[in-house]
Motif scaffolding. Structure first.
Motif, mmCIF file in Angstrom:
data_model
loop_
_atom_site.group_PDB
_atom_site.id
_atom_site.type_symbol
_atom_site.label_atom_id
_atom_site.label_comp_id
_atom_site.label_asym_id
_atom_site.label_seq_id
_atom_site.Cartn_x
_atom_site.Cartn_y
_atom_site.Cartn_z
ATOM 1 N N TYR A 169 11.114 -2.124 -0.758
ATOM 2 C CA TYR A 169 10.287 -2.653 -1.840
ATOM 3 C C TYR A 169 8.881 -2.127 -1.605
ATOM 4 C CZ TYR A 169 13.956 -5.443 -3.829
ATOM 5 O OH TYR A 169 15.116 -5.827 -4.472
ATOM 6 N N ALA A 170 8.510 -1.139 -2.410
ATOM 7 C CA ALA A 170 7.229 -0.459 -2.268
ATOM 8 C C ALA A 170 6.222 -1.106 -3.205
ATOM 9 C CB ALA A 170 7.383 1.024 -2.599
ATOM 10 N N ALA A 171 5.161 -1.658 -2.638
ATOM 11 C CA ALA A 171 4.207 -2.444 -3.426
ATOM 12 C C ALA A 171 2.824 -1.825 -3.397
ATOM 13 C CB ALA A 171 4.144 -3.868 -2.888
ATOM 14 N N ASP A 172 2.131 -1.935 -4.529
ATOM 15 C CA ASP A 172 0.776 -1.398 -4.639
ATOM 16 C C ASP A 172 0.223 -1.829 -5.996
ATOM 17 O OD1 ASP A 172 -1.565 0.537 -4.590
ATOM 18 O OD2 ASP A 172 -0.457 1.341 -2.882
ATOM 19 N N ILE A 173 -1.071 -1.501 -6.231
ATOM 20 C CA ILE A 173 -1.640 -1.715 -7.562
ATOM 21 C C ILE A 173 -1.691 -0.409 -8.352
ATOM 22 C CG2 ILE A 173 -3.005 -3.738 -6.914
ATOM 23 C CD1 ILE A 173 -5.448 -1.887 -6.701
ATOM 24 N N GLY A 210 1.133 6.033 -8.628
ATOM 25 C CA GLY A 210 1.419 6.401 -7.243
ATOM 26 C C GLY A 210 2.747 5.847 -6.760
ATOM 27 N N LEU A 211 3.053 4.619 -7.148
ATOM 28 C CA LEU A 211 4.350 4.030 -6.791
ATOM 29 C C LEU A 211 5.494 4.821 -7.395
ATOM 30 C CD1 LEU A 211 3.802 0.166 -7.122
ATOM 31 C CD2 LEU A 211 4.176 1.472 -5.025
ATOM 32 N N ALA A 227 7.196 4.248 3.545
ATOM 33 C CA ALA A 227 8.230 3.867 2.588
ATOM 34 C C ALA A 227 9.298 4.953 2.483
ATOM 35 C CB ALA A 227 7.615 3.592 1.218
ATOM 36 N N LEU A 228 8.875 6.197 2.422
ATOM 37 C CA LEU A 228 9.821 7.310 2.344
ATOM 38 C C LEU A 228 10.659 7.412 3.620
ATOM 39 C CD1 LEU A 228 7.579 10.021 0.640
ATOM 40 C CD2 LEU A 228 9.458 8.737 -0.397
ATOM 41 N N ALA A 229 10.024 7.182 4.767
ATOM 42 C CA ALA A 229 10.757 7.262 6.033
ATOM 43 C C ALA A 229 11.806 6.156 6.139
ATOM 44 C CB ALA A 229 9.782 7.186 7.201
ATOM 45 N N PHE A 230 11.443 4.926 5.767
ATOM 46 C CA PHE A 230 12.405 3.820 5.800
ATOM 47 C C PHE A 230 13.572 4.087 4.844
ATOM 48 C CE2 PHE A 230 9.230 0.670 7.630
ATOM 49 C CZ PHE A 230 10.038 0.263 8.684
ATOM 50 N N SER A 231 13.257 4.497 3.628
ATOM 51 C CA SER A 231 14.326 4.735 2.658
ATOM 52 C C SER A 231 15.210 5.898 3.100
ATOM 53 C CB SER A 231 13.747 4.994 1.266
ATOM 54 O OG SER A 231 13.030 6.210 1.208
ATOM 55 N N GLY A 232 14.612 6.878 3.752
ATOM 56 C CA GLY A 232 15.385 8.007 4.255
ATOM 57 C C GLY A 232 16.340 7.632 5.358
ATOM 58 N N GLU A 233 16.090 6.487 5.994
ATOM 59 C CA GLU A 233 16.988 6.007 7.052
ATOM 60 C C GLU A 233 17.822 4.818 6.589
ATOM 61 O OE1 GLU A 233 16.133 5.938 11.080
ATOM 62 O OE2 GLU A 233 14.444 7.323 10.978
ATOM 63 N N GLY A 292 0.821 -1.206 0.000
ATOM 64 C CA GLY A 292 0.000 0.000 0.000
ATOM 65 C C GLY A 292 0.852 1.252 0.000
ATOM 66 N N ALA A 293 1.968 1.213 -0.742
ATOM 67 C CA ALA A 293 2.976 2.272 -0.656
ATOM 68 C C ALA A 293 2.762 3.413 -1.635
ATOM 69 C CB ALA A 293 4.366 1.670 -0.878
ATOM 70 N N ALA A 294 1.686 3.387 -2.403
ATOM 71 C CA ALA A 294 1.481 4.425 -3.418
ATOM 72 C C ALA A 294 0.887 5.703 -2.847
ATOM 73 C CB ALA A 294 0.584 3.897 -4.534
#
Length: 282
Positions: free
Chosen positions: A33-37, A41-42, A22-28, A12-14
């Motif tokens: 792996y950001a997943a969505d339909i 948005g992804l 997702a942005l917070a994890f990547s920033g740290e 649900g990362a979109a």
């Protein structure tokens, strides 16, 4: 950089909470792996990151999609350290005396079954990873009625119990399982389900923010970053002694009815006391 070099899967990362997390994890430092339909948005989530985000199309109502997501993340990075089972929507809005089986099943598949199999298919890639953990998105709706449609509330209550039994099952692997329970967060989870046009969604978000100021002790609308902060804490070494539990991040809305925290609103016992005092004066 609490997650430097860690592999994290966010569903649900979109948009909304998933995007913020997702942005917070990547920033740290995490490889996320950001997943969505929602492909667009992804792409927007990945473009907004100052770290590493790998996008993956995944429909969490399809167990084969979930397995493929976990297998891919592990194959490309060597394993998985954290999964944030977050994907969801408002689900069927009918009351229990009106809902049809298809609507009930669709809601449970999206909000509860997806979490179960998000855990199931990630675990083989997490065994032996120091600090491995799951964070699942539940809701204040799991606590009682009035916060959401019925099927959504029941599914989110199921997520809480799944978190507990999952923590017990996975203790043998030293894998922690926790949940976060958002309150009224200013995202489009329910407005999207209603098919609102974009201009009405913006109005609805404004209404939610205004209502939140009146409905809870912390007089502002909740933001996706409020939940992301809690998720990163639960996934971090700072929460290494926590499993099978949940964090309420709700602005205090579940404290009780308004009179429990607003001195301007008389409660039942205040009213009774006034009656008693009046009787004594007479």
């Amino acid at each position: 950089m609490r997650f430097n070099g860690k592999t994290v899967v966010v569903t649900g990362a979109a948009s909304g909470i998933g995007r913020a997390t997702a942005l917070a994890f990547s920033g740290e430092g995490a490889i996320v792996y950001a997943a969505d339909i929602d492909d667009a948005g992804l792409a927007a989530t990945a473009a907004a990151s100052n770290g590493t985000i790998v996008t993956a199309r995944c429909d969490v109502t399809r167990t084969e999609d979930i397995k493929a997501l976990m297998d891919r993340a592990a194959a490309e990075t060597g394993g998985i350290d954290c999964v944030f089972n977050n994907a969801g929507a408002g689900g069927d809005r009918a009351a229990i005396d009106e809902i049809e089986p298809e609507g009930w099943d669709r809601t449970m598949d999206l909000l509860l079954r997806s979490v179960a199999f998000g855990i199931r298919y990630a675990v083989p890639h997490m065994i032996g990873r120091k600090g491995a953990s799951f964070v699942n998105t539940s809701s204040v709706a799991a606590i009682g009625p009035g916060y959401s449609p019925t099927a959504y509330a029941v599914a989110k209550a199921g997520v809480l119990h799944l978190t507990k039994v999952g923590a017990a099952d996975l203790a043998k692997h030293q894998i922690r399982v926790n949940a976060v329970q958002p309150g009224f967060i200013n995202t489009n989870i329910f407005t999207s389900a209603m098919g609102m046009p974009e201009d009405l969604e913006l109005q609805a978000k404004g209404a939610i923010a205004a209502m939140s100021k009146q409905a809870q002790p912390i007089a502002r609308g909740g933001q996706a970053d409020d939940i992301a902060n809690a998720v990163l804490f639960l996934a971090s070494e700072a929460a290494s002694f926590m499993t099978g539990t949940s964090l309420l991040v709700d602005g205090g809305i579940t404290i009780g009815p308004r009179h429990s925290w607003d001195p301007e609103i008389p409660g039942l016992f205040d009213a009774l006391q006034k009656m008693a005092d009046g009787g004594k004066a007479a």
